[in-house]
Write a protein that holds these residues in place. Structure first.
Motif, PDB file in Angstrom:
ATOM      1  N   ASN A 146       0.827  -1.210   0.000  1.00 24.63           N
ATOM      2  CA  ASN A 146       0.000   0.000   0.000  1.00 24.63           C
ATOM      3  C   ASN A 146       0.859   1.257   0.000  1.00 24.63           C
ATOM      4  OD1 ASN A 146      -2.545  -1.358   0.092  1.00 24.63           O
ATOM      5  ND2 ASN A 146      -2.217  -1.755   2.261  1.00 24.63           N
ATOM      6  N   VAL A 147       1.967   1.214   0.733  1.00 22.29           N
ATOM      7  CA  VAL A 147       2.901   2.342   0.724  1.00 22.29           C
ATOM      8  C   VAL A 147       3.477   2.539  -0.676  1.00 22.29           C
ATOM      9  CG1 VAL A 147       5.064   3.263   1.633  1.00 22.29           C
ATOM     10  CG2 VAL A 147       3.485   2.073   3.157  1.00 22.29           C
ATOM     11  N   ILE A 148       3.871   1.445  -1.296  1.00 23.41           N
ATOM     12  CA  ILE A 148       4.454   1.498  -2.638  1.00 23.41           C
ATOM     13  C   ILE A 148       3.444   2.039  -3.646  1.00 23.41           C
ATOM     14  CG2 ILE A 148       5.362   0.103  -4.541  1.00 23.41           C
ATOM     15  CD1 ILE A 148       6.553  -1.750  -2.352  1.00 23.41           C
ATOM     16  N   ALA A 149       2.202   1.572  -3.543  1.00 22.88           N
ATOM     17  CA  ALA A 149       1.158   2.038  -4.460  1.00 22.88           C
ATOM     18  C   ALA A 149       0.948   3.551  -4.324  1.00 22.88           C
ATOM     19  CB  ALA A 149      -0.151   1.299  -4.190  1.00 22.88           C
ATOM     20  N   LYS A 150       0.942   4.028  -3.084  1.00 21.91           N
ATOM     21  CA  LYS A 150       0.768   5.469  -2.859  1.00 21.91           C
ATOM     22  C   LYS A 150       1.981   6.246  -3.353  1.00 21.91           C
ATOM     23  CE  LYS A 150      -1.781   8.828  -1.229  1.00 21.91           C
ATOM     24  NZ  LYS A 150      -3.133   9.106  -1.746  1.00 21.91           N
ATOM     25  N   MET A 151       3.162   5.691  -3.174  1.00 17.95           N
ATOM     26  CA  MET A 151       4.382   6.343  -3.660  1.00 17.95           C
ATOM     27  C   MET A 151       4.338   6.476  -5.175  1.00 17.95           C
ATOM     28  SD  MET A 151       7.369   4.632  -1.270  1.00 17.95           S
ATOM     29  CE  MET A 151       8.677   5.581  -2.078  1.00 17.95           C
ATOM     30  N   ASN A 152       3.897   5.431  -5.853  1.00 19.47           N
ATOM     31  CA  ASN A 152       3.785   5.494  -7.314  1.00 19.47           C
ATOM     32  C   ASN A 152       2.750   6.535  -7.734  1.00 19.47           C
ATOM     33  OD1 ASN A 152       5.695   3.464  -7.645  1.00 19.47           O
ATOM     34  ND2 ASN A 152       4.168   1.836  -7.659  1.00 19.47           N
ATOM     35  N   GLU A 153       1.664   6.610  -6.981  1.00 13.78           N
ATOM     36  CA  GLU A 153       0.585   7.550  -7.304  1.00 13.78           C
ATOM     37  C   GLU A 153       1.043   9.002  -7.200  1.00 13.78           C
ATOM     38  OE1 GLU A 153      -3.468   9.138  -5.120  1.00 13.78           O
ATOM     39  OE2 GLU A 153      -2.932   7.027  -4.877  1.00 13.78           O
ATOM     40  N   VAL A 154       1.831   9.317  -6.161  1.00 15.08           N
ATOM     41  CA  VAL A 154       2.215  10.713  -5.914  1.00 15.08           C
ATOM     42  C   VAL A 154       3.649  11.012  -6.349  1.00 15.08           C
ATOM     43  CG1 VAL A 154       0.580  10.866  -4.006  1.00 15.08           C
ATOM     44  CG2 VAL A 154       2.979  10.290  -3.527  1.00 15.08           C
ATOM     45  N   ASN A 162       6.969   1.559   9.715  1.00 13.84           N
ATOM     46  CA  ASN A 162       7.637   1.801  10.993  1.00 13.84           C
ATOM     47  C   ASN A 162       8.513   0.621  11.419  1.00 13.84           C
ATOM     48  OD1 ASN A 162       5.663  -0.034  11.604  1.00 13.84           O
ATOM     49  ND2 ASN A 162       4.679   1.157  13.210  1.00 13.84           N
ATOM     50  N   ASN A 163       9.046  -0.105  10.430  1.00 12.31           N
ATOM     51  CA  ASN A 163       9.901  -1.264  10.726  1.00 12.31           C
ATOM     52  C   ASN A 163      11.375  -1.006  10.430  1.00 12.31           C
ATOM     53  OD1 ASN A 163       9.864  -1.216   7.958  1.00 12.31           O
ATOM     54  ND2 ASN A 163       9.127  -3.314   7.684  1.00 12.31           N
ATOM     55  N   GLY A 164      11.708   0.234  10.046  1.00 11.51           N
ATOM     56  CA  GLY A 164      13.105   0.580   9.786  1.00 11.51           C
ATOM     57  C   GLY A 164      13.563   0.334   8.364  1.00 11.51           C
ATOM     58  N   SER A 165      12.773  -0.394   7.590  1.00 13.06           N
ATOM     59  CA  SER A 165      13.112  -0.634   6.184  1.00 13.06           C
ATOM     60  C   SER A 165      12.743   0.595   5.351  1.00 13.06           C
ATOM     61  CB  SER A 165      12.360  -1.859   5.668  1.00 13.06           C
ATOM     62  OG  SER A 165      12.676  -2.118   4.320  1.00 13.06           O
ATOM     63  N   VAL A 166      13.571   0.924   4.381  1.00 18.82           N
ATOM     64  CA  VAL A 166      13.383   2.127   3.563  1.00 18.82           C
ATOM     65  C   VAL A 166      13.014   1.742   2.138  1.00 18.82           C
ATOM     66  CG1 VAL A 166      14.569   4.117   2.554  1.00 18.82           C
ATOM     67  CG2 VAL A 166      14.936   3.533   4.957  1.00 18.82           C
ATOM     68  N   ILE A 167      12.018   2.420   1.591  1.00 22.30           N
ATOM     69  CA  ILE A 167      11.653   2.232   0.185  1.00 22.30           C
ATOM     70  C   ILE A 167      12.201   3.427  -0.585  1.00 22.30           C
ATOM     71  CG2 ILE A 167       9.782   1.893  -1.465  1.00 22.30           C
ATOM     72  CD1 ILE A 167       8.042   0.967   0.918  1.00 22.30           C
ATOM     73  N   TYR A 168      13.220   3.179  -1.392  1.00 24.87           N
ATOM     74  CA  TYR A 168      13.915   4.237  -2.137  1.00 24.87           C
ATOM     75  C   TYR A 168      13.866   3.876  -3.620  1.00 24.87           C
ATOM     76  CZ  TYR A 168      17.650   7.542  -3.354  1.00 24.87           C
ATOM     77  OH  TYR A 168      18.382   8.566  -3.912  1.00 24.87           O
ATOM     78  N   PRO A 169      12.900   4.421  -4.372  1.00 19.26           N
ATOM     79  CA  PRO A 169      12.670   4.013  -5.760  1.00 19.26           C
ATOM     80  C   PRO A 169      13.890   4.103  -6.662  1.00 19.26           C
ATOM     81  CG  PRO A 169      10.869   5.372  -4.971  1.00 19.26           C
ATOM     82  CD  PRO A 169      11.935   5.436  -3.925  1.00 19.26           C
ATOM     83  N   GLU A 170      14.820   4.991  -6.359  1.00 21.53           N
ATOM     84  CA  GLU A 170      16.017   5.089  -7.190  1.00 21.53           C
ATOM     85  C   GLU A 170      16.800   3.781  -7.171  1.00 21.53           C
ATOM     86  OE1 GLU A 170      19.553   8.033  -8.387  1.00 21.53           O
ATOM     87  OE2 GLU A 170      17.513   8.596  -7.940  1.00 21.53           O
TER      88      GLU A 170
END
Length: 307
Positions: A146-154, A162-170
């Protein structure tokens, strides 16, 4: 090993990976990777960055004591499936999983401004840091997809949970522990500060996490509806019933969400002080209890965390 080598090369090739600054700092790092999926790759990354590291295995002192006792600059804890990351400060205190994303986002946004995304149970500190850089923060449903979907949308440049893992599209369109570690070390190296100093340079919030084990006959959706009605006429409260119940006040927030697997209601609250966060949590717990006080409604298991 070819896959690991290619992964390390891709990480080191990121524009914001300041390998020169990291190598010059000559970090000493204590690591509890609990034989994680990325244990070997993490060791190779540290070697490439000239980071002196100690991998713990059933250490009797524990990483918190070991980091402080032996003078390490910081410690990392990676869970067995490499989905969760924790950082230990040089004094043995916990940096806070939520704040890993905040620290990395502050670093990323200072060089590549853009939107950020996190779940509704994440600290406001990410929102504050995003606004500081003149950018927009968005909230998604709970869950990495859901986080990824919202990131793609915006078109977000960074996000996470809140688990310390980072989503960095680059680097990747999924959460990644190694990229979080690399960008965290880049920020730390450039700022020439300790980990605890980095932590206290960020907006400071306290979060309280509670869970209520409800009786099987309790309708959790009905409970959430009554809580929502309780605050419906409060002009200071902004209420959202998307993916649970989120109540935002000017200086604090609360989030209630039922478990997907157990008859449990999770209650999160956050404020600038632990006392204010705890007070809001207690109000909600008491209200839920009073909804059907003659029913054995719950046995409350409360966990509070400074983040």
């Amino acid at each position: 090993m070819t896959l690991i080598k290619n992964r390390i090369e891709k990480l080191l090739g990121l524009k914001l990976a300041d390998t020169v600054a990291i190598r010059s700092r000559k970090f000493r790092v204590c690591v509890d990777a609990v034989n994680s999926d990325d244990c070997i790759a993490l060791a190779e990354l540290f070697r490439a960055l000239n980071v002196d590291f100690l991998m713990l295995q059933n250490d009797k002192y524990g990483i918190w004591n070991r980091t402080k006792k032996d003078g390490f600059d910081l410690g990392f804890i990676v869970d067995s499936n490499s989905q969760s990351l924790s950082v230990i400060c040089e004094d043995g205190t916990i940096f806070g999983k939520d704040y890993i994303l905040v620290a990395v986002a502050d670093y990323v946004l200072s060089r590549t401004p853009g939107n950020t995304v996190s779940g509704p149970n994440c600290t406001w500190a990410l929102r504050d840091v995003t606004r500081k850089h003149g950018c927009q923060h968005y909230t998604s449903y709970v869950g990495q997809q859901n986080v990824i979907a919202k990131m793609n949308e915006v078109g977000a440049v960074i996000g996470g949970e809140n688990n310390g893992s980072v989503i960095y599209p680059e680097y990747s369109n999924s959460g990644d522990v190694l990229v979080g570690i690399l960008l965290f070390l880049s920020s730390l190296a450039q700022k020439l500060c300790t980990v605890s100093q980095l932590r206290y340079s960020l907006p400071c919030y306290h979060i309280v996490r509670n869970q209520i084990d409800l009786a099987p006959n309790i309708d959790i959706d009905a409970v959430l509806k009554k809580v929502m009605n309780r605050f419906a006429h409060d002009n200071s409260a902004h209420i959202s019933d998307v993916d649970g119940l989120k109540i935002d006040f000017p200086d604090r927030w609360a989030y209630l969400r039922k478990s997907a697997t157990k008859h449990i209601l999770h209650v999160y609250s956050e404020a600038k002080s632990y006392e204010h966060a705890d007070d809001l949590a207690n109000q909600l717990l008491q209200f839920v209890y009073n909804i059907q006080k003659d029913t054995p409604l719950f046995k409350a298991n409360t966990v509070f965390t400074f983040i």
